[in-house]
Design a protein around this motif. Structure first.
Motif, mmCIF file in Angstrom:
data_model
loop_
_atom_site.group_PDB
_atom_site.id
_atom_site.type_symbol
_atom_site.label_atom_id
_atom_site.label_comp_id
_atom_site.label_asym_id
_atom_site.label_seq_id
_atom_site.Cartn_x
_atom_site.Cartn_y
_atom_site.Cartn_z
ATOM 1 N N HIS A 1 0.826 -1.209 0.000
ATOM 2 C CA HIS A 1 0.000 0.000 0.000
ATOM 3 C C HIS A 1 0.858 1.256 0.000
ATOM 4 N N ALA A 2 1.878 1.293 0.870
ATOM 5 C CA ALA A 2 2.688 2.502 1.009
ATOM 6 C C ALA A 2 3.433 2.829 -0.279
ATOM 7 N N ASN B 1 2.704 1.888 -3.377
ATOM 8 C CA ASN B 1 1.770 2.291 -4.426
ATOM 9 C C ASN B 1 1.226 3.693 -4.188
ATOM 10 N N GLU B 2 1.071 4.073 -2.926
ATOM 11 C CA GLU B 2 0.615 5.431 -2.614
ATOM 12 C C GLU B 2 1.692 6.457 -2.994
ATOM 13 N N SER C 1 3.950 6.016 -5.307
ATOM 14 C CA SER C 1 3.954 6.009 -6.771
ATOM 15 C C SER C 1 2.827 6.855 -7.336
ATOM 16 N N ARG C 2 1.631 6.723 -6.755
ATOM 17 C CA ARG C 2 0.471 7.487 -7.230
ATOM 18 C C ARG C 2 0.667 8.977 -6.993
ATOM 19 N N ARG C 3 1.144 9.321 -5.811
ATOM 20 C CA ARG C 3 1.287 10.734 -5.446
ATOM 21 C C ARG C 3 2.314 11.461 -6.310
ATOM 22 N N GLN D 1 -0.337 -5.550 -5.671
ATOM 23 C CA GLN D 1 -1.108 -4.312 -5.656
ATOM 24 C C GLN D 1 -0.640 -3.277 -6.681
ATOM 25 N N GLN E 1 0.095 -0.710 -9.475
ATOM 26 C CA GLN E 1 -0.709 -0.027 -10.493
ATOM 27 C C GLN E 1 0.160 0.541 -11.611
#
Length: 291
Positions: free
Chosen positions: A84-85, A87-88, A90-92, A123, A125
């Protein structure tokens, strides 16, 4: 192409070797790196501060090493579960690729969190590049000693003609101007046993698969890749991929995390999972668009 990369680093010597070789990622288009170390013990009170104090000097040193190689660098140290961390982060940052290497994982982390690499892949993306840290002999520490150099020298592209494989092919076409020298395009027929097929079915399936394989190869040639070899294998995808790795000097495997047939199974699909685990060379995994 992959201009902005998240480096999912721990504090191990393996990651120091990877950072020594970061210049190799310029072949993939890298200009900016988000150097990220996840603190995975947020739920064990009292340890987070000490782990941050341990991580900050290491990250500062590695940041300087990356900047000296010409990268713009941002440092992140989130806490939480790795999948989760990361991917977050990466998204941000709008990252185009996540780079994952061997992880320094304790037994309790393995039991409670599961494999860090597995969690990230499950997870992800954005595309994920899995690195192995086989070291060349006779070279000084601090220089690029990894076997994972010249990433674009000879790519293996396993395809099952699915939507995800088409997405992988599109990535290869966009990557072609970066200097891909050679691609082996592999298809394993994937006809399940124990079924009753009409006369001539196997021959018809093989002819259709070979025609589709040649069409895949033609599209890559048209993108300007100098050497593209289509390879047809009548067996199961995993042994076909491992056989290709044994018989060819592959520098990078590029494949989807889900497809159809054998690839569309629990977790990543057992084929992608096992290739990621068993391959001696780096593996670039492309997630489906809908994830």
């Amino acid at each position: 192409m992959f201009a902005k990369m998240v480096f999912a680093a721990d504090l191990s010597p393996a990651w120091e070797e990877i950072i020594s070789c970061a210049g190799e990622f310029k072949a993939l288009g890298a200009t900016e790196i988000i150097l990220t170390h996840v603190i995975t013990v947020k739920f064990l009170g009292g340890l987070e501060a000490s782990l941050r104090a341990e991580g900050e000097p290491w990250l500062a040193e590695q940041r300087q090493r990356l900047e000296s190689q010409g990268f713009a660098v941002t440092v992140e140290m989130p806490s939480g579960l790795p999948g989760h961390a990361l991917n977050e982060v990466s998204r941000r940052h709008g990252a185009h690729l996540m780079v994952v290497g061997p992880q320094k994982t304790s037994r309790w982390q393995e039991r409670i969190l599961g494999s860090v690499t597995s969690a990230v892949l499950h997870q992800a993306q954005v595309p994920v590049l899995l690195l192995k840290t086989r070291i060349k002999e006779g070279m000084d520490r601090g220089t690029c000693r990894l076997q994972a150099t010249e990433l674009l020298r000879h790519l293996l592209f396993p395809t099952d003609f699915s939507e995800t494989s088409a997405r992988v092919r599109g990535q290869l076409v966009r990557l072609a101007p970066q200097g891909i020298a050679r691609i082996t395009v592999l298809h394993a027929l994937d006809v399940p046993g124990g079924e009753v097929y009409p006369p001539g079915f196997q021959e018809m399936a093989e002819a259709q698969a070979k025609a589709a394989l040649e069409a895949e190869a033609a599209e890559l040639r048209n993108a300007g890749i100098p050497a593209v070899e289509p390879v047809f294998d009548p067996g199961h995808p995993l042994p076909a991929i491992l056989n290709a790795l044994e018989s060819r000097d592959i520098s990078l495997i590029v494949m989807g995390t889900q497809g159809k047939g054998f690839l569309k199974e629990i977790f990543l699909g057992s084929v992608a999972h096992n290739v990621a685990r068993l391959a001696p060379c780096p593996v670039l995994l492309i997630p489906p668009a809908a994830r």
